[in-house]
Write a protein that holds these residues in place. Sequence first.
Motif, PDB file in Angstrom:
ATOM      1  N   PHE A 145     -62.597 -34.113  13.586  1.00 48.43           N
ATOM      2  CA  PHE A 145     -61.410 -34.740  14.160  1.00 48.43           C
ATOM      3  C   PHE A 145     -61.608 -36.199  14.561  1.00 48.43           C
ATOM      4  CE2 PHE A 145     -60.853 -30.170  14.911  1.00 48.43           C
ATOM      5  CZ  PHE A 145     -59.588 -29.979  14.370  1.00 48.43           C
ATOM      6  N   GLN A 203     -51.157 -25.758  17.496  1.00 51.46           N
ATOM      7  CA  GLN A 203     -52.518 -25.717  16.971  1.00 51.46           C
ATOM      8  C   GLN A 203     -52.528 -25.808  15.449  1.00 51.46           C
ATOM      9  OE1 GLN A 203     -51.255 -23.478  19.177  1.00 51.46           O
ATOM     10  NE2 GLN A 203     -52.405 -23.934  21.044  1.00 51.46           N
ATOM     11  N   THR A 205     -50.405 -27.459  13.580  1.00 50.10           N
ATOM     12  CA  THR A 205     -50.205 -28.866  13.228  1.00 50.10           C
ATOM     13  C   THR A 205     -51.502 -29.646  13.412  1.00 50.10           C
ATOM     14  OG1 THR A 205     -47.874 -28.739  13.886  1.00 50.10           O
ATOM     15  CG2 THR A 205     -48.848 -30.936  13.717  1.00 50.10           C
ATOM     16  N   SER A 206     -52.215 -29.382  14.511  1.00 49.55           N
ATOM     17  CA  SER A 206     -53.486 -30.067  14.754  1.00 49.55           C
ATOM     18  C   SER A 206     -54.497 -29.757  13.660  1.00 49.55           C
ATOM     19  CB  SER A 206     -54.054 -29.667  16.112  1.00 49.55           C
ATOM     20  OG  SER A 206     -53.228 -30.117  17.165  1.00 49.55           O
ATOM     21  N   HIS A 207     -54.562 -28.503  13.252  1.00 51.27           N
ATOM     22  CA  HIS A 207     -55.536 -28.150  12.228  1.00 51.27           C
ATOM     23  C   HIS A 207     -55.071 -28.552  10.828  1.00 51.27           C
ATOM     24  CE1 HIS A 207     -58.895 -26.276  14.286  1.00 51.27           C
ATOM     25  NE2 HIS A 207     -58.015 -25.855  15.192  1.00 51.27           N
ATOM     26  N   ALA A 209     -53.774 -31.448  10.410  1.00 52.72           N
ATOM     27  CA  ALA A 209     -54.324 -32.808  10.463  1.00 52.72           C
ATOM     28  C   ALA A 209     -55.832 -32.788  10.265  1.00 52.72           C
ATOM     29  CB  ALA A 209     -53.967 -33.468  11.788  1.00 52.72           C
ATOM     30  N   CYS A 243     -45.325 -27.689   9.693  1.00 51.86           N
ATOM     31  CA  CYS A 243     -46.479 -28.231  10.413  1.00 51.86           C
ATOM     32  C   CYS A 243     -47.278 -29.189   9.537  1.00 51.86           C
ATOM     33  CB  CYS A 243     -47.364 -27.097  10.914  1.00 51.86           C
ATOM     34  SG  CYS A 243     -46.612 -26.091  12.225  1.00 51.86           S
ATOM     35  N   ALA A 247     -47.947 -33.112  10.330  1.00 48.92           N
ATOM     36  CA  ALA A 247     -49.299 -33.678  10.371  1.00 48.92           C
ATOM     37  C   ALA A 247     -49.435 -34.845   9.396  1.00 48.92           C
ATOM     38  CB  ALA A 247     -50.318 -32.593  10.040  1.00 48.92           C
TER      39      ALA A 247
END
Length: 250
Positions: A145, A203, A205-207, A209, A243, A247
Amino acid sequence: MELTDYSRNYLEQMGVGQSSGLWETDPEFTERFANFAFDEVIRQDTLDGRTRFLAILAALIGCQGIDAYREMLPAALRFGLTPVEVKELVYQAVAYLGIGRVLPFLHATNEVLTAQGVTLPLEGQATTTMETRLADGNQAQVDIFGEGMRGFQDSGPEESRHINRWLADNCFGDYYTRKGLNYREREMITFCFLAAQGGCEPQLTSHAAGNMLVGNDKAFLIAVISQCLPYLGYPRSLNALRCVNEAAKG
Protein backbone atom coordinates in the motif's frame (compact mmCIF):
# COMPACT_ATOMS: atom_id res chain seq x y z
CA MET A 1 -29.46 -31.99 -23.39
CA GLU A 2 -27.46 -29.68 -25.64
CA LEU A 3 -24.09 -28.78 -24.20
CA THR A 4 -21.94 -26.64 -26.44
CA ASP A 5 -18.76 -28.28 -27.63
CA TYR A 6 -16.70 -25.77 -25.66
CA SER A 7 -18.61 -26.42 -22.44
CA ARG A 8 -18.36 -30.18 -22.87
CA ASN A 9 -14.62 -30.01 -23.52
CA TYR A 10 -14.03 -27.70 -20.57
CA LEU A 11 -15.96 -29.95 -18.20
CA GLU A 12 -13.83 -32.86 -19.40
CA GLN A 13 -10.66 -30.86 -18.70
CA MET A 14 -12.01 -30.22 -15.20
CA GLY A 15 -12.49 -33.96 -14.76
CA VAL A 16 -16.20 -33.46 -14.15
CA GLY A 17 -17.97 -34.28 -17.39
CA GLN A 18 -21.68 -34.92 -16.92
CA SER A 19 -21.30 -37.08 -13.83
CA SER A 20 -23.28 -34.85 -11.46
CA GLY A 21 -26.63 -36.19 -10.36
CA LEU A 22 -28.12 -32.82 -11.32
CA TRP A 23 -27.96 -33.94 -14.94
CA GLU A 24 -30.62 -36.50 -14.01
CA THR A 25 -32.78 -34.44 -11.64
CA ASP A 26 -32.45 -30.93 -13.14
CA PRO A 27 -31.31 -31.34 -16.74
CA GLU A 28 -32.58 -28.05 -18.18
CA PHE A 29 -31.10 -25.95 -15.40
CA THR A 30 -27.79 -27.83 -15.41
CA GLU A 31 -27.43 -27.54 -19.17
CA ARG A 32 -28.07 -23.80 -19.13
CA PHE A 33 -25.73 -23.19 -16.17
CA ALA A 34 -22.94 -25.28 -17.69
CA ASN A 35 -23.16 -23.51 -21.04
CA PHE A 36 -23.01 -20.15 -19.26
CA ALA A 37 -20.31 -20.87 -16.66
CA PHE A 38 -18.07 -23.13 -18.73
CA ASP A 39 -18.43 -21.60 -22.16
CA GLU A 40 -19.70 -18.01 -22.26
CA VAL A 41 -17.95 -16.90 -19.06
CA ILE A 42 -14.68 -18.77 -19.69
CA ARG A 43 -14.34 -17.26 -23.14
CA GLN A 44 -14.95 -13.70 -21.91
CA ASP A 45 -11.29 -13.09 -21.02
CA THR A 46 -7.83 -14.59 -21.22
CA LEU A 47 -7.14 -15.51 -17.58
CA ASP A 48 -5.09 -18.68 -17.35
CA GLY A 49 -6.79 -21.66 -15.74
CA ARG A 50 -4.67 -21.57 -12.59
CA THR A 51 -5.53 -17.93 -11.87
CA ARG A 52 -9.18 -18.49 -12.69
CA PHE A 53 -9.51 -21.37 -10.24
CA LEU A 54 -7.55 -19.56 -7.53
CA ALA A 55 -10.11 -16.76 -7.77
CA ILE A 56 -13.08 -19.14 -7.89
CA LEU A 57 -11.94 -21.10 -4.84
CA ALA A 58 -11.44 -17.84 -2.91
CA ALA A 59 -14.91 -16.67 -3.94
CA LEU A 60 -16.47 -19.97 -2.89
CA ILE A 61 -14.87 -19.73 0.55
CA GLY A 62 -16.05 -16.13 0.81
CA CYS A 63 -19.66 -16.98 -0.04
CA GLN A 64 -19.60 -20.20 2.03
CA GLY A 65 -20.13 -22.42 -1.01
CA ILE A 66 -18.74 -25.56 0.62
CA ASP A 67 -20.40 -28.07 -1.72
CA ALA A 68 -19.24 -26.24 -4.83
CA TYR A 69 -15.77 -25.88 -3.28
CA ARG A 70 -15.50 -29.63 -2.82
CA GLU A 71 -16.42 -30.12 -6.48
CA MET A 72 -14.11 -27.40 -7.77
CA LEU A 73 -10.98 -28.21 -5.77
CA PRO A 74 -10.00 -31.33 -7.76
CA ALA A 75 -10.54 -29.35 -10.97
CA ALA A 76 -8.36 -26.53 -9.64
CA LEU A 77 -5.56 -29.01 -9.01
CA ARG A 78 -5.93 -30.32 -12.55
CA PHE A 79 -5.55 -26.76 -13.85
CA GLY A 80 -2.25 -26.24 -12.08
CA LEU A 81 -2.85 -25.14 -8.50
CA THR A 82 -0.58 -26.95 -6.08
CA PRO A 83 -1.56 -28.28 -2.66
CA VAL A 84 0.66 -25.62 -1.05
CA GLU A 85 -1.11 -22.85 -2.96
CA VAL A 86 -4.53 -24.18 -1.99
CA LYS A 87 -3.54 -24.40 1.67
CA GLU A 88 -2.19 -20.84 1.58
CA LEU A 89 -5.50 -19.69 0.11
CA VAL A 90 -7.45 -21.33 2.93
CA TYR A 91 -5.12 -20.09 5.68
CA GLN A 92 -5.32 -16.49 4.49
CA ALA A 93 -9.11 -16.68 4.39
CA VAL A 94 -9.13 -16.85 8.19
CA ALA A 95 -7.93 -13.23 8.40
CA TYR A 96 -10.86 -12.02 6.29
CA LEU A 97 -13.65 -14.46 7.19
CA GLY A 98 -12.74 -15.80 10.62
CA ILE A 99 -12.10 -19.37 11.65
CA GLY A 100 -15.83 -19.94 12.22
CA ARG A 101 -16.48 -19.75 8.50
CA VAL A 102 -13.17 -21.17 7.25
CA LEU A 103 -12.83 -24.30 9.38
CA PRO A 104 -15.20 -26.40 7.22
CA PHE A 105 -13.13 -25.47 4.15
CA LEU A 106 -9.89 -26.46 5.86
CA HIS A 107 -11.37 -29.86 6.68
CA ALA A 108 -12.72 -30.22 3.12
CA THR A 109 -9.33 -29.31 1.67
CA ASN A 110 -7.58 -31.90 3.81
CA GLU A 111 -10.10 -34.55 2.78
CA VAL A 112 -9.76 -33.82 -0.94
CA LEU A 113 -5.96 -33.64 -0.83
CA THR A 114 -5.72 -36.87 1.15
CA ALA A 115 -8.05 -38.59 -1.30
CA GLN A 116 -5.72 -37.51 -4.09
CA GLY A 117 -2.74 -39.08 -2.38
CA VAL A 118 -1.20 -35.92 -0.91
CA THR A 119 0.67 -36.50 2.34
CA LEU A 120 -0.18 -34.06 5.12
CA PRO A 121 1.08 -31.92 6.71
CA LEU A 122 2.71 -30.07 3.84
CA GLU A 123 6.11 -28.40 4.14
CA GLY A 124 5.94 -25.26 6.29
CA GLN A 125 5.79 -21.91 4.49
CA ALA A 126 6.25 -19.43 7.35
CA THR A 127 9.00 -16.84 7.02
CA THR A 128 8.43 -14.99 10.32
CA THR A 129 8.78 -15.79 13.99
CA MET A 130 6.76 -14.45 16.90
CA GLU A 131 9.55 -11.91 17.35
CA THR A 132 9.66 -10.72 13.72
CA ARG A 133 6.04 -10.96 12.59
CA LEU A 134 5.10 -7.41 13.61
CA ALA A 135 7.94 -5.67 11.77
CA ASP A 136 7.71 -7.97 8.77
CA GLY A 137 3.94 -7.64 8.67
CA ASN A 138 4.13 -3.87 8.64
CA GLN A 139 6.74 -4.08 5.89
CA ALA A 140 4.31 -6.18 3.85
CA GLN A 141 1.69 -3.45 4.34
CA VAL A 142 4.20 -0.88 3.12
CA ASP A 143 5.21 -3.07 0.16
CA ILE A 144 1.60 -3.31 -0.97
CA PHE A 145 0.00 0.00 0.00
CA GLY A 146 2.98 2.36 0.15
CA GLU A 147 5.01 4.29 2.69
CA GLY A 148 1.86 5.78 4.20
CA MET A 149 1.44 2.46 6.02
CA ARG A 150 4.81 2.70 7.77
CA GLY A 151 4.19 2.38 11.52
CA PHE A 152 0.49 1.63 11.02
CA GLN A 153 0.54 -0.62 14.09
CA ASP A 154 1.11 2.43 16.29
CA SER A 155 -1.66 4.54 14.80
CA GLY A 156 -5.24 5.20 15.84
CA PRO A 157 -6.98 5.83 19.18
CA GLU A 158 -5.27 4.15 22.12
CA GLU A 159 -8.32 2.08 23.06
CA SER A 160 -8.42 0.37 19.67
CA ARG A 161 -4.75 0.57 18.66
CA HIS A 162 -4.32 -3.12 19.41
CA ILE A 163 -6.51 -3.94 16.38
CA ASN A 164 -4.16 -2.03 14.10
CA ARG A 165 -1.30 -3.97 15.66
CA TRP A 166 -3.14 -7.22 14.99
CA LEU A 167 -3.67 -6.20 11.38
CA ALA A 168 0.09 -5.80 11.06
CA ASP A 169 1.33 -8.80 13.03
CA ASN A 170 -1.49 -11.28 12.44
CA CYS A 171 -3.19 -10.45 9.13
CA PHE A 172 -0.02 -9.43 7.30
CA GLY A 173 2.75 -10.84 9.48
CA ASP A 174 1.23 -14.30 9.89
CA TYR A 175 -0.23 -14.69 6.39
CA TYR A 176 1.02 -12.28 3.72
CA THR A 177 4.64 -13.01 4.61
CA ARG A 178 4.28 -16.73 3.95
CA LYS A 179 5.70 -18.45 0.91
CA GLY A 180 3.47 -20.26 -1.57
CA LEU A 181 1.65 -17.23 -2.99
CA ASN A 182 3.06 -13.84 -3.97
CA TYR A 183 1.64 -10.41 -3.15
CA ARG A 184 -0.32 -10.17 -6.41
CA GLU A 185 -1.99 -13.50 -5.77
CA ARG A 186 -2.64 -12.73 -2.11
CA GLU A 187 -4.23 -9.39 -2.93
CA MET A 188 -6.39 -11.05 -5.60
CA ILE A 189 -7.72 -13.69 -3.23
CA THR A 190 -8.36 -11.04 -0.57
CA PHE A 191 -10.38 -9.12 -3.14
CA CYS A 192 -12.38 -12.29 -3.84
CA PHE A 193 -12.95 -13.03 -0.13
CA LEU A 194 -14.31 -9.52 0.43
CA ALA A 195 -16.41 -9.41 -2.74
CA ALA A 196 -17.95 -12.79 -1.99
CA GLN A 197 -18.98 -12.19 1.60
CA GLY A 198 -20.56 -8.80 0.91
CA GLY A 199 -21.01 -5.96 3.37
CA CYS A 200 -17.30 -5.12 3.20
CA GLU A 201 -17.38 -2.51 0.45
CA PRO A 202 -15.03 0.00 2.17
CA GLN A 203 -12.41 -2.73 2.62
CA LEU A 204 -13.14 -4.07 -0.86
CA THR A 205 -12.44 -0.65 -2.38
CA SER A 206 -9.20 -0.40 -0.39
CA HIS A 207 -8.05 -3.81 -1.55
CA ALA A 208 -9.07 -3.07 -5.13
CA ALA A 209 -6.63 -0.16 -4.86
CA GLY A 210 -4.06 -2.46 -3.26
CA ASN A 211 -4.44 -4.88 -6.17
CA MET A 212 -3.76 -2.08 -8.62
CA LEU A 213 -0.67 -1.01 -6.67
CA VAL A 214 0.85 -4.49 -6.96
CA GLY A 215 0.03 -4.85 -10.66
CA ASN A 216 -3.49 -6.30 -10.79
CA ASP A 217 -4.97 -3.54 -12.93
CA LYS A 218 -8.62 -2.63 -13.47
CA ALA A 219 -9.00 -4.90 -16.49
CA PHE A 220 -7.60 -7.82 -14.51
CA LEU A 221 -9.98 -7.23 -11.60
CA ILE A 222 -12.95 -7.01 -13.96
CA ALA A 223 -11.86 -10.35 -15.45
CA VAL A 224 -11.71 -11.84 -11.94
CA ILE A 225 -15.19 -10.55 -11.11
CA SER A 226 -16.49 -11.96 -14.39
CA GLN A 227 -15.08 -15.42 -13.70
CA CYS A 228 -16.52 -15.45 -10.18
CA LEU A 229 -19.97 -14.15 -11.17
CA PRO A 230 -21.60 -17.59 -11.72
CA TYR A 231 -20.67 -18.48 -8.14
CA LEU A 232 -21.55 -15.16 -6.49
CA GLY A 233 -24.54 -13.91 -8.46
CA TYR A 234 -25.09 -10.45 -9.88
CA PRO A 235 -25.61 -8.21 -6.80
CA ARG A 236 -22.26 -8.94 -5.17
CA SER A 237 -20.50 -8.96 -8.52
CA LEU A 238 -21.93 -5.56 -9.41
CA ASN A 239 -20.97 -4.23 -5.97
CA ALA A 240 -17.43 -5.45 -6.56
CA LEU A 241 -17.36 -3.77 -9.96
CA ARG A 242 -18.47 -0.50 -8.38
CA CYS A 243 -15.64 -0.76 -5.84
CA VAL A 244 -13.12 -1.37 -8.60
CA ASN A 245 -14.37 1.69 -10.48
CA GLU A 246 -14.09 3.80 -7.31
CA ALA A 247 -10.56 2.57 -6.64
CA ALA A 248 -9.52 3.29 -10.22
CA LYS A 249 -10.48 6.94 -9.80
CA GLY A 250 -7.66 7.25 -7.29
